[in-house]
Design a protein around this motif. Structure first.
Motif, PDB file in Angstrom:
ATOM      1  N   GLU A  55     -13.188  -2.397  -3.910  1.00  0.00           N
ATOM      2  CA  GLU A  55     -11.992  -2.603  -3.092  1.00  0.00           C
ATOM      3  C   GLU A  55     -11.152  -1.329  -2.934  1.00  0.00           C
ATOM      4  OE1 GLU A  55     -11.261  -5.288  -1.315  1.00  0.00           O
ATOM      5  OE2 GLU A  55     -13.141  -6.174  -1.996  1.00  0.00           O
ATOM      6  N   GLY A  56     -11.620  -0.227  -3.472  1.00  0.00           N
ATOM      7  CA  GLY A  56     -10.901   1.031  -3.271  1.00  0.00           C
ATOM      8  C   GLY A  56      -9.746   1.275  -4.217  1.00  0.00           C
ATOM      9  N   VAL A  57      -9.746   0.653  -5.389  1.00  0.00           N
ATOM     10  CA  VAL A  57      -8.708   0.920  -6.388  1.00  0.00           C
ATOM     11  C   VAL A  57      -8.968   2.305  -6.959  1.00  0.00           C
ATOM     12  CG1 VAL A  57      -7.807   0.190  -8.647  1.00  0.00           C
ATOM     13  CG2 VAL A  57      -8.414  -1.542  -6.929  1.00  0.00           C
ATOM     14  N   PRO A  58      -8.019   3.198  -7.009  1.00  0.00           N
ATOM     15  CA  PRO A  58      -6.588   3.070  -6.737  1.00  0.00           C
ATOM     16  C   PRO A  58      -6.170   3.596  -5.366  1.00  0.00           C
ATOM     17  CG  PRO A  58      -6.923   5.083  -7.928  1.00  0.00           C
ATOM     18  CD  PRO A  58      -8.300   4.470  -7.695  1.00  0.00           C
ATOM     19  N   PHE A  59      -7.115   3.880  -4.484  1.00  0.00           N
ATOM     20  CA  PHE A  59      -6.781   4.545  -3.227  1.00  0.00           C
ATOM     21  C   PHE A  59      -6.189   3.610  -2.176  1.00  0.00           C
ATOM     22  CE2 PHE A  59     -10.316   6.714  -5.311  1.00  0.00           C
ATOM     23  CZ  PHE A  59      -9.667   7.893  -5.638  1.00  0.00           C
ATOM     24  N   GLY A  60      -6.787   2.458  -1.958  1.00  0.00           N
ATOM     25  CA  GLY A  60      -6.275   1.523  -0.960  1.00  0.00           C
ATOM     26  C   GLY A  60      -5.484   0.396  -1.576  1.00  0.00           C
ATOM     27  N   TYR A  61      -5.977  -0.077  -2.727  1.00  0.00           N
ATOM     28  CA  TYR A  61      -5.322  -1.181  -3.422  1.00  0.00           C
ATOM     29  C   TYR A  61      -5.077  -0.794  -4.871  1.00  0.00           C
ATOM     30  CZ  TYR A  61      -6.754  -4.336   0.400  1.00  0.00           C
ATOM     31  OH  TYR A  61      -6.937  -4.945   1.604  1.00  0.00           O
ATOM     32  N   ARG A  62      -4.208  -1.564  -5.514  1.00  0.00           N
ATOM     33  CA  ARG A  62      -3.984  -1.444  -6.957  1.00  0.00           C
ATOM     34  C   ARG A  62      -3.905  -2.850  -7.528  1.00  0.00           C
ATOM     35  NH1 ARG A  62       1.315  -2.678  -8.095  1.00  0.00           N
ATOM     36  NH2 ARG A  62       2.715  -2.485  -6.319  1.00  0.00           N
ATOM     37  N   TRP A  63      -4.171  -2.956  -8.822  1.00  0.00           N
ATOM     38  CA  TRP A  63      -4.089  -4.251  -9.496  1.00  0.00           C
ATOM     39  C   TRP A  63      -2.626  -4.602  -9.728  1.00  0.00           C
ATOM     40  CZ3 TRP A  63      -8.125  -7.140  -9.276  1.00  0.00           C
ATOM     41  CH2 TRP A  63      -9.400  -6.576  -9.313  1.00  0.00           C
ATOM     42  N   GLN A  64      -2.266  -5.854  -9.503  1.00  0.00           N
ATOM     43  CA  GLN A  64      -0.908  -6.342  -9.736  1.00  0.00           C
ATOM     44  C   GLN A  64      -0.999  -7.629 -10.537  1.00  0.00           C
ATOM     45  OE1 GLN A  64       2.302  -5.244  -8.522  1.00  0.00           O
ATOM     46  NE2 GLN A  64       3.027  -6.826  -9.908  1.00  0.00           N
ATOM     47  N   ARG A  65      -0.269  -7.671 -11.641  1.00  0.00           N
ATOM     48  CA  ARG A  65      -0.205  -8.899 -12.424  1.00  0.00           C
ATOM     49  C   ARG A  65       0.557  -9.944 -11.614  1.00  0.00           C
ATOM     50  NH1 ARG A  65      -1.816  -9.740 -17.349  1.00  0.00           N
ATOM     51  NH2 ARG A  65      -0.673 -11.204 -18.595  1.00  0.00           N
ATOM     52  N   THR A  92      -4.123  -9.699  -9.031  1.00  0.00           N
ATOM     53  CA  THR A  92      -4.519  -9.677  -7.631  1.00  0.00           C
ATOM     54  C   THR A  92      -4.458  -8.231  -7.158  1.00  0.00           C
ATOM     55  OG1 THR A  92      -4.217 -10.717  -5.469  1.00  0.00           O
ATOM     56  CG2 THR A  92      -2.206 -10.037  -6.642  1.00  0.00           C
ATOM     57  N   LEU A  93      -4.932  -7.998  -5.950  1.00  0.00           N
ATOM     58  CA  LEU A  93      -4.892  -6.657  -5.374  1.00  0.00           C
ATOM     59  C   LEU A  93      -3.751  -6.562  -4.376  1.00  0.00           C
ATOM     60  CD1 LEU A  93      -8.706  -6.238  -4.877  1.00  0.00           C
ATOM     61  CD2 LEU A  93      -7.290  -4.917  -6.445  1.00  0.00           C
ATOM     62  N   VAL A  94      -2.955  -5.501  -4.484  1.00  0.00           N
ATOM     63  CA  VAL A  94      -1.885  -5.209  -3.529  1.00  0.00           C
ATOM     64  C   VAL A  94      -2.073  -3.781  -3.044  1.00  0.00           C
ATOM     65  CG1 VAL A  94      -0.272  -6.838  -4.603  1.00  0.00           C
ATOM     66  CG2 VAL A  94      -0.264  -4.447  -5.317  1.00  0.00           C
ATOM     67  N   SER A  95      -1.385  -3.432  -1.985  1.00  0.00           N
ATOM     68  CA  SER A  95      -1.498  -2.086  -1.438  1.00  0.00           C
ATOM     69  C   SER A  95      -1.101  -1.047  -2.480  1.00  0.00           C
ATOM     70  CB  SER A  95      -0.604  -1.944  -0.206  1.00  0.00           C
ATOM     71  OG  SER A  95      -0.629  -0.625   0.266  1.00  0.00           O
ATOM     72  N   SER A  96      -1.852   0.050  -2.550  1.00  0.00           N
ATOM     73  CA  SER A  96      -1.522   1.132  -3.477  1.00  0.00           C
ATOM     74  C   SER A  96      -0.254   1.862  -3.081  1.00  0.00           C
ATOM     75  CB  SER A  96      -2.657   2.155  -3.537  1.00  0.00           C
ATOM     76  OG  SER A  96      -3.741   1.631  -4.219  1.00  0.00           O
ATOM     77  N   PHE A  97      -0.011   1.935  -1.793  1.00  0.00           N
ATOM     78  CA  PHE A  97       1.123   2.707  -1.303  1.00  0.00           C
ATOM     79  C   PHE A  97       1.904   1.880  -0.300  1.00  0.00           C
ATOM     80  CE2 PHE A  97      -2.466   5.496  -2.116  1.00  0.00           C
ATOM     81  CZ  PHE A  97      -1.938   6.298  -3.118  1.00  0.00           C
ATOM     82  N   LEU A  98       3.162   1.657  -0.588  1.00  0.00           N
ATOM     83  CA  LEU A  98       3.968   0.882   0.347  1.00  0.00           C
ATOM     84  C   LEU A  98       4.002   1.535   1.719  1.00  0.00           C
ATOM     85  CD1 LEU A  98       6.957  -0.239  -1.896  1.00  0.00           C
ATOM     86  CD2 LEU A  98       5.018  -1.591  -1.112  1.00  0.00           C
ATOM     87  N   SER A  99       3.881   2.859   1.758  1.00  0.00           N
ATOM     88  CA  SER A  99       3.940   3.547   3.043  1.00  0.00           C
ATOM     89  C   SER A  99       2.701   3.284   3.897  1.00  0.00           C
ATOM     90  CB  SER A  99       4.113   5.054   2.835  1.00  0.00           C
ATOM     91  OG  SER A  99       2.991   5.572   2.145  1.00  0.00           O
ATOM     92  N   THR A 100       1.624   2.759   3.298  1.00  0.00           N
ATOM     93  CA  THR A 100       0.423   2.483   4.093  1.00  0.00           C
ATOM     94  C   THR A 100       0.481   1.119   4.741  1.00  0.00           C
ATOM     95  OG1 THR A 100      -0.801   1.567   2.224  1.00  0.00           O
ATOM     96  CG2 THR A 100      -1.044   3.945   2.643  1.00  0.00           C
TER      97      THR A 100
END
Length: 144
Positions: A55-65, A92-100
Protein backbone atom coordinates in the motif's frame (compact mmCIF):
# COMPACT_ATOMS: atom_id res chain seq x y z
CA UNK A 1 -13.35 9.55 0.85
CA UNK A 2 -11.69 9.51 -2.53
CA UNK A 3 -9.32 12.39 -1.90
CA UNK A 4 -5.83 11.08 -2.59
CA UNK A 5 -5.01 12.21 -6.13
CA UNK A 6 -3.97 9.48 -8.52
CA UNK A 7 -2.99 9.50 -12.18
CA UNK A 8 -5.46 11.48 -14.33
CA UNK A 9 -7.26 9.40 -16.96
CA UNK A 10 -5.84 6.17 -15.48
CA UNK A 11 -6.70 6.01 -11.77
CA UNK A 12 -7.94 9.51 -10.82
CA UNK A 13 -8.02 8.98 -7.05
CA UNK A 14 -7.55 6.57 -4.18
CA UNK A 15 -9.66 6.07 -1.09
CA UNK A 16 -8.59 7.43 2.26
CA UNK A 17 -9.97 6.90 5.75
CA UNK A 18 -9.96 10.09 7.79
CA UNK A 19 -10.01 10.17 11.58
CA UNK A 20 -12.82 11.79 13.55
CA UNK A 21 -12.73 13.07 17.09
CA UNK A 22 -15.74 11.36 18.66
CA UNK A 23 -18.00 8.39 18.17
CA UNK A 24 -20.87 10.79 17.52
CA UNK A 25 -18.88 12.28 14.60
CA UNK A 26 -18.27 8.85 13.11
CA UNK A 27 -21.56 7.01 13.32
CA UNK A 28 -24.68 8.82 12.16
CA UNK A 29 -26.86 6.03 10.83
CA UNK A 30 -27.77 7.85 7.62
CA UNK A 31 -24.40 9.46 6.84
CA UNK A 32 -22.20 6.74 5.41
CA UNK A 33 -19.71 9.24 4.05
CA UNK A 34 -18.53 9.62 7.66
CA UNK A 35 -18.69 6.05 8.97
CA UNK A 36 -16.55 3.45 7.25
CA UNK A 37 -17.30 -0.22 6.89
CA UNK A 38 -14.47 -2.63 6.25
CA UNK A 39 -13.02 -6.05 6.88
CA UNK A 40 -11.09 -6.68 10.09
CA UNK A 41 -8.18 -9.11 9.78
CA UNK A 42 -5.75 -10.54 12.30
CA UNK A 43 -2.33 -10.43 10.64
CA UNK A 44 1.03 -11.89 11.52
CA UNK A 45 3.87 -9.40 11.85
CA UNK A 46 5.18 -10.49 8.45
CA UNK A 47 1.78 -10.09 6.77
CA UNK A 48 1.31 -6.67 8.42
CA UNK A 49 4.63 -5.59 6.86
CA UNK A 50 3.58 -7.01 3.46
CA UNK A 51 0.33 -5.04 3.50
CA UNK A 52 2.27 -1.90 4.38
CA UNK A 53 4.67 -2.40 1.48
CA UNK A 54 1.90 -3.16 -1.01
CA UNK A 55 0.00 0.00 0.00
CA UNK A 56 3.00 2.33 -0.16
CA UNK A 57 3.65 2.84 3.56
CA UNK A 58 5.17 5.32 4.43
CA UNK A 59 5.06 7.17 1.10
CA UNK A 60 1.35 7.24 0.23
CA UNK A 61 -0.24 5.92 3.39
CA UNK A 62 0.66 5.50 7.05
CA UNK A 63 -0.73 3.25 9.75
CA UNK A 64 -3.25 4.89 12.10
CA UNK A 65 -4.55 3.34 15.29
CA UNK A 66 -8.35 3.35 15.42
CA UNK A 67 -11.31 1.88 17.24
CA UNK A 68 -13.68 -0.41 15.35
CA UNK A 69 -16.98 -2.13 16.08
CA UNK A 70 -16.79 -5.66 14.62
CA UNK A 71 -19.88 -7.27 13.15
CA UNK A 72 -20.81 -10.17 10.91
CA UNK A 73 -22.44 -8.70 7.82
CA UNK A 74 -26.02 -9.52 7.01
CA UNK A 75 -26.43 -7.19 4.03
CA UNK A 76 -28.98 -5.17 5.98
CA UNK A 77 -28.15 -3.23 9.18
CA UNK A 78 -25.71 -5.34 11.22
CA UNK A 79 -23.02 -2.63 11.00
CA UNK A 80 -25.21 0.10 12.47
CA UNK A 81 -26.46 -2.28 15.14
CA UNK A 82 -22.86 -3.16 16.06
CA UNK A 83 -22.29 0.37 17.33
CA UNK A 84 -23.86 -0.64 20.62
CA UNK A 85 -21.36 -3.49 20.91
CA UNK A 86 -17.85 -3.69 22.27
CA UNK A 87 -15.21 -1.69 20.34
CA UNK A 88 -11.78 -3.17 19.64
CA UNK A 89 -8.48 -1.47 18.79
CA UNK A 90 -7.20 -1.87 15.23
CA UNK A 91 -5.09 -0.17 12.57
CA UNK A 92 -6.16 1.39 9.31
CA UNK A 93 -4.35 3.23 6.53
CA UNK A 94 -4.57 7.03 6.23
CA UNK A 95 -2.78 9.47 3.97
CA UNK A 96 0.89 9.97 4.85
CA UNK A 97 0.73 13.65 4.07
CA UNK A 98 -2.24 15.88 4.63
CA UNK A 99 -1.01 18.03 1.76
CA UNK A 100 -1.52 15.13 -0.67
CA UNK A 101 -5.22 14.91 0.07
CA UNK A 102 -7.71 17.32 -1.43
CA UNK A 103 -10.54 19.11 0.34
CA UNK A 104 -12.97 17.71 -2.19
CA UNK A 105 -13.30 14.20 -3.47
CA UNK A 106 -11.90 13.30 -6.88
CA UNK A 107 -14.16 10.75 -8.58
CA UNK A 108 -12.37 7.37 -8.76
CA UNK A 109 -12.25 5.14 -11.81
CA UNK A 110 -15.26 2.92 -12.38
CA UNK A 111 -13.02 -0.14 -11.97
CA UNK A 112 -11.73 1.01 -8.55
CA UNK A 113 -15.16 2.00 -7.25
CA UNK A 114 -16.72 -1.23 -8.52
CA UNK A 115 -13.95 -3.29 -6.88
CA UNK A 116 -14.85 -1.72 -3.54
CA UNK A 117 -18.55 -2.37 -4.16
CA UNK A 118 -17.86 -6.05 -5.02
CA UNK A 119 -15.96 -6.43 -1.74
CA UNK A 120 -18.76 -4.72 0.19
CA UNK A 121 -21.29 -7.12 -1.29
CA UNK A 122 -19.09 -10.17 -0.72
CA UNK A 123 -18.68 -9.28 2.95
CA UNK A 124 -22.37 -8.29 3.20
CA UNK A 125 -21.83 -4.73 4.43
CA UNK A 126 -24.94 -2.79 5.38
CA UNK A 127 -27.22 -2.17 2.40
CA UNK A 128 -27.22 1.61 2.96
CA UNK A 129 -23.43 1.66 2.86
CA UNK A 130 -23.41 -0.29 -0.41
CA UNK A 131 -25.95 2.20 -1.81
CA UNK A 132 -23.66 5.03 -0.71
CA UNK A 133 -20.74 3.40 -2.55
CA UNK A 134 -22.89 2.96 -5.65
CA UNK A 135 -23.73 6.67 -5.54
CA UNK A 136 -20.06 7.71 -5.72
CA UNK A 137 -19.58 9.30 -9.15
CA UNK A 138 -16.84 7.89 -11.35
CA UNK A 139 -14.15 9.91 -13.08
CA UNK A 140 -13.02 9.93 -16.67
CA UNK A 141 -10.42 7.39 -17.59
CA UNK A 142 -8.88 6.21 -20.84
CA UNK A 143 -11.49 4.07 -22.55
CA UNK A 144 -14.28 5.44 -20.36
Amino acid sequence: RFNIPGTPLVEPSWACVEPCDTLEDSTPADNHSISVHGVLYTLSEDDFAKVGRSEGVPFGYRWQRCTVFPYIGDGKTAGCEALSGEPVPAYTLVSSFLSTTTNTDVPPSRAYRDLIIRGAREWMFDENYVKYLQSVPVGRTIGN
